[in-house]
Design an enzyme around this catalytic site. Structure first.
Site, short mmCIF file in Angstrom:
data_model
loop_
_atom_site.label_atom_id
_atom_site.label_comp_id
_atom_site.label_asym_id
_atom_site.label_seq_id
_atom_site.Cartn_x
_atom_site.Cartn_y
_atom_site.Cartn_z
N SER A 23 28.25 -25.92 73.35
CA SER A 23 28.65 -27.14 74.05
C SER A 23 28.53 -28.40 73.22
O SER A 23 28.42 -29.63 73.48
CB SER A 23 27.74 -27.23 75.34
OG SER A 23 26.42 -26.98 74.82
N ASN A 110 15.87 -25.09 78.37
CA ASN A 110 16.05 -25.46 79.85
C ASN A 110 15.33 -26.91 80.11
O ASN A 110 16.06 -27.68 80.92
CB ASN A 110 15.77 -24.37 80.97
CG ASN A 110 16.54 -23.03 80.50
OD1 ASN A 110 17.41 -23.12 79.95
ND2 ASN A 110 15.94 -22.05 81.43
N THR A 155 44.72 -57.88 108.85
CA THR A 155 44.17 -56.54 109.43
C THR A 155 45.47 -55.85 109.51
O THR A 155 46.70 -56.06 109.80
CB THR A 155 43.39 -56.59 110.76
OG1 THR A 155 44.35 -57.20 111.85
CG2 THR A 155 42.23 -57.56 110.73
N HIS A 156 45.50 -54.31 109.24
CA HIS A 156 46.44 -53.57 109.40
C HIS A 156 47.69 -54.09 108.50
O HIS A 156 48.90 -53.77 108.57
CB HIS A 156 47.22 -53.48 110.88
CG HIS A 156 46.07 -53.20 111.63
ND1 HIS A 156 45.74 -52.00 112.41
CD2 HIS A 156 45.40 -53.93 112.59
CE1 HIS A 156 44.99 -51.92 113.19
NE2 HIS A 156 44.74 -53.25 113.28
N SER A 277 58.38 -53.18 80.82
CA SER A 277 59.37 -51.99 81.04
C SER A 277 60.05 -51.72 79.77
O SER A 277 60.44 -52.48 79.01
CB SER A 277 60.04 -51.98 82.28
OG SER A 277 61.06 -51.28 82.32
N LYS A 283 60.61 -57.13 83.86
CA LYS A 283 59.44 -56.64 84.35
C LYS A 283 58.15 -57.08 83.78
O LYS A 283 58.05 -57.32 82.58
CB LYS A 283 59.48 -55.09 84.54
CG LYS A 283 60.41 -54.39 85.31
CD LYS A 283 59.97 -54.38 86.71
CE LYS A 283 59.41 -52.93 86.84
NZ LYS A 283 58.89 -52.70 88.09
N ASN A 285 54.36 -55.78 84.81
CA ASN A 285 53.61 -54.66 85.46
C ASN A 285 52.10 -54.69 85.44
O ASN A 285 51.61 -54.99 84.35
CB ASN A 285 54.07 -53.02 85.18
CG ASN A 285 55.72 -52.94 85.49
OD1 ASN A 285 56.34 -53.58 86.28
ND2 ASN A 285 56.27 -52.18 84.46
N GLU A 290 46.66 -50.31 88.21
CA GLU A 290 47.18 -49.20 88.59
C GLU A 290 46.33 -47.95 88.05
O GLU A 290 46.02 -47.06 88.61
CB GLU A 290 48.60 -49.06 88.22
CG GLU A 290 49.47 -49.65 88.98
CD GLU A 290 51.16 -50.00 88.47
OE1 GLU A 290 51.58 -48.66 88.21
OE2 GLU A 290 51.55 -50.98 88.35
N TYR A 317 17.48 -21.90 85.92
CA TYR A 317 18.58 -22.34 85.42
C TYR A 317 19.64 -21.32 85.14
O TYR A 317 19.35 -19.92 85.23
CB TYR A 317 18.09 -22.71 83.76
CG TYR A 317 19.51 -22.70 82.83
CD1 TYR A 317 19.58 -24.33 82.68
CD2 TYR A 317 19.94 -21.89 82.02
CE1 TYR A 317 20.70 -24.45 81.89
CE2 TYR A 317 20.98 -22.05 81.23
CZ TYR A 317 21.53 -23.48 81.29
OH TYR A 317 22.67 -23.79 80.33
N GLN A 322 25.62 -26.05 82.29
CA GLN A 322 26.12 -26.42 81.12
C GLN A 322 27.57 -27.42 81.47
O GLN A 322 27.80 -28.45 80.76
CB GLN A 322 26.45 -25.62 80.08
CG GLN A 322 27.03 -26.12 78.78
CD GLN A 322 27.06 -25.21 77.56
OE1 GLN A 322 26.13 -24.88 76.96
NE2 GLN A 322 27.99 -24.44 77.05
N LYS A 325 27.65 -31.69 82.20
CA LYS A 325 27.70 -32.78 81.15
C LYS A 325 29.14 -33.38 81.21
O LYS A 325 29.33 -34.68 81.20
CB LYS A 325 27.21 -32.49 79.92
CG LYS A 325 25.71 -32.35 79.65
CD LYS A 325 24.93 -31.79 78.46
CE LYS A 325 24.93 -30.11 78.66
NZ LYS A 325 24.28 -29.85 79.57
N1 ARG Z 1 23.48 -26.00 76.29
C1 ARG Z 1 22.96 -25.69 77.46
C2 ARG Z 1 23.20 -26.52 78.73
O1 ARG Z 1 23.79 -27.72 78.45
C3 ARG Z 1 21.37 -25.73 77.01
C4 ARG Z 1 20.52 -25.10 77.79
C5 ARG Z 1 20.66 -23.52 77.49
N2 ARG Z 1 19.64 -22.60 78.18
C6 ARG Z 1 19.89 -21.25 78.26
N3 ARG Z 1 19.07 -20.73 78.70
N4 ARG Z 1 20.97 -20.96 77.63
O2 ARG Z 1 23.05 -26.14 79.56
#
Ligand code: ARG
Length: 456
Positions: A23, A110, A155-156, A277, A283, A285, A290, A317, A322, A325
């Protein structure tokens, strides 16, 4: 690579699994927060006598040097590492030898990751809040110039009653103020300390969770260790608050897109905030508006990702978490991008007052005021409503407006009508008289602007 958890394994991890599991490509951005959490933890370990004061100090100095090296680009994050937590701990051990291996005493990744995300998002909320404040200020500044700029209220999407452009803009200021409130609520509930929850069941070491709470600026330690490591409510709350911001920006964008069209032509965007465009030379835009409207969709998706990711997870956990994020970072990145592009677009647009006024002249938006004229002369509202409806029908048949319809036509429908009617239904008068609290009268909108500025 020699894994920190390699002890019980007799085989190398499959290279595909390594890549799949890793990660760091997206949690690497939390390096400052990870180091801050580790410094607080090391300080506490030293204070509580769990490791020696010298080791604690060496670890803190080592972490500070790692931070400094990353900041200046001397140390690059290793994309082969499992995550940012492993990377920094491995780097510390590389620098300090076995002292570095003491940092993770009575801690788990964790509770570490739970701390990091909270610290990271706490800062992001401040940034989003600041950007919203700037946007609201821009809205107030623009509204201030247009407390007399008459436009049709809808309205509408049908012309309904006269308002001013300033009044219309200030509606968005209210929405965005509530958004700030939602961010503040989220920040409050987010700002509690999971550190010391351990993997899930706390620890047998005499840790001091109140000390790390104080050091990291949290308000209190989380009360249950299982909850400490498995709570992601704060991500969902933030994604939801951000979704609401995006929904507001998207509605505003939709109006800007309409107002730019030849059908409305209420505003013109500055050349720096519009696009052309590739084929149609004429144009101009409203791409920015948008894209903001489009990005609202992906942020709603992020919010849904988080809810769906959590719904089936047993305590505590699970690696599924993971996935939190990328979703919450995407929401945060995009809302910041949208607000910071939207604000200058709004600040630089040209308001085409005359077109607004012309649109207001058509569509009988003073019909309610015509009925109210009769009511003020003693007629029950329902009767006045019916007579005015008849007058509107007559205007449509004669292709004219209430302002231009001769007084004789009025008098035929009711003896209460007199020449003062024309003043009563002039749009300027209709707006000026809407002085009820929260209404569009220039005085009232000035009060609204004052109210909003005071709350910023
Ligand atoms: N990279 C993990 C996460 O973002 C960190 C926690 C990992 N914990 C584990 N027991 N494998 O969640």
């Amino acid at each position: 690579m020699d894994k920190m958890w390699a002890g019980r394994f007799s085989k190398e991890t499959d290279s595909g699994v390594n890549a799949f599991n890793s990660s760091i490509s997206f949690d690497g951005r939390m390096y400052r927060n990870d180091i801050a959490g580790s410094i607080a933890h090391a300080t506490m370990l030293g204070e509580a006598g769990i490791i020696s004061k010298e080791d604690s100090e060496a670890i803190i100095a080592g972490l500070q040097s790692i931070l400094a090296d990353i900041e200046v680009g001397k140390l690059e994050l290793d994309m082969n590492a499992e995550d940012i937590h492993m990377f920094i701990e491995a780097e510390l051990t590389k620098r300090l030898g076995s002292i570095g291996k003491r940092l993770h005493t009575s801690r788990s990744r964790n509770d570490q990751v739970a701390v990091d995300i909270r610290l990271y998002l706490r800062d992001e909320i401040k940034e989003i809040r600041g950007l919203l404040e700037k946007l609201i200020t821009t809205i107030c500044d623009t509204a201030e110039k247009h407390t007399d700029t008459i436009m049709p209220g809808y309205t509408h999407l049908q012309r309904a009653q006269p308002i001013t452009f300033g009044h219309h803009l200030m509606a968005y200021a209210q929405m965005l103020l509530r958004d700030i409130g939602r961010l503040d609520d989220t920040a409050k509930r987010m700002n509690v300390n999971p550190l010391g929850s351990g993997a899930l069941a706390g620890t047998t070491y005499p840790i001091d969770r109140f000390l790390t709470t104080k050091l990291l600026g949290f308000t209190e330690p989380m009360v249950n260790s299982l909850d400490g490591v498995s709570d992601r409510d704060f991500c969902i709350e933030l994604a939801s608050a951000i979704s609401t911001i995006m929904m507001h920006l998207s509605r505003f964008s939709e109006e800007i897109i309409m107002w730019c069209s030849w059908e409305f032509k209420f505003i013109e965007l500055d050349d720096a905030f519009a696009t052309g465009s590739s084929i149609m030379p004429q144009k101009k835009n409203p791409d920015v508006a948008e894209l903001v409207r489009g990005k609202a969709a992906r942020v709603f998706g992020d919010n849904m990702t988080l809810l769906a990711m959590m719904k089936g997870l047993p305590l505590a956990y699970n690696k599924d978490m993971q996935e939190d994020k990328e979703a919450i970072f995407d929401a945060v990145d995009n809302v910041k991008l949208c607000i910071s592009t939207f604000t200058p677009m709004l600040a630089t647009m040209t308001v085409l007052k005359d077109n607004m006024r012309k649109a207001a002249a058509k569509g009988f938006i003073n019909a309610t005021d015509c009925a109210d004229y009769l009511v003020k002369k003693g007629m029950p509202f329902r009767d006045a409503y019916k007579i005015t409806g008849g007058l509107v029908a007559e205007c449509i048949a004669k292709n004219t407006t209430l302002e231009e319809l001769p007084i004789e036509c009025y008098k035929e429908k009711s003896g209460l009508f007199d020449n003062d009617l024309y003043e009563a239904i002039s749009l300027e008068h209709c707006v000026k008289c809407r002085t009820s609290y929260g209404g569009p009268a220039p005085e009232s909108v000035k009060k609204q602007i004052g109210y909003v500025r005071e709350r910023l």
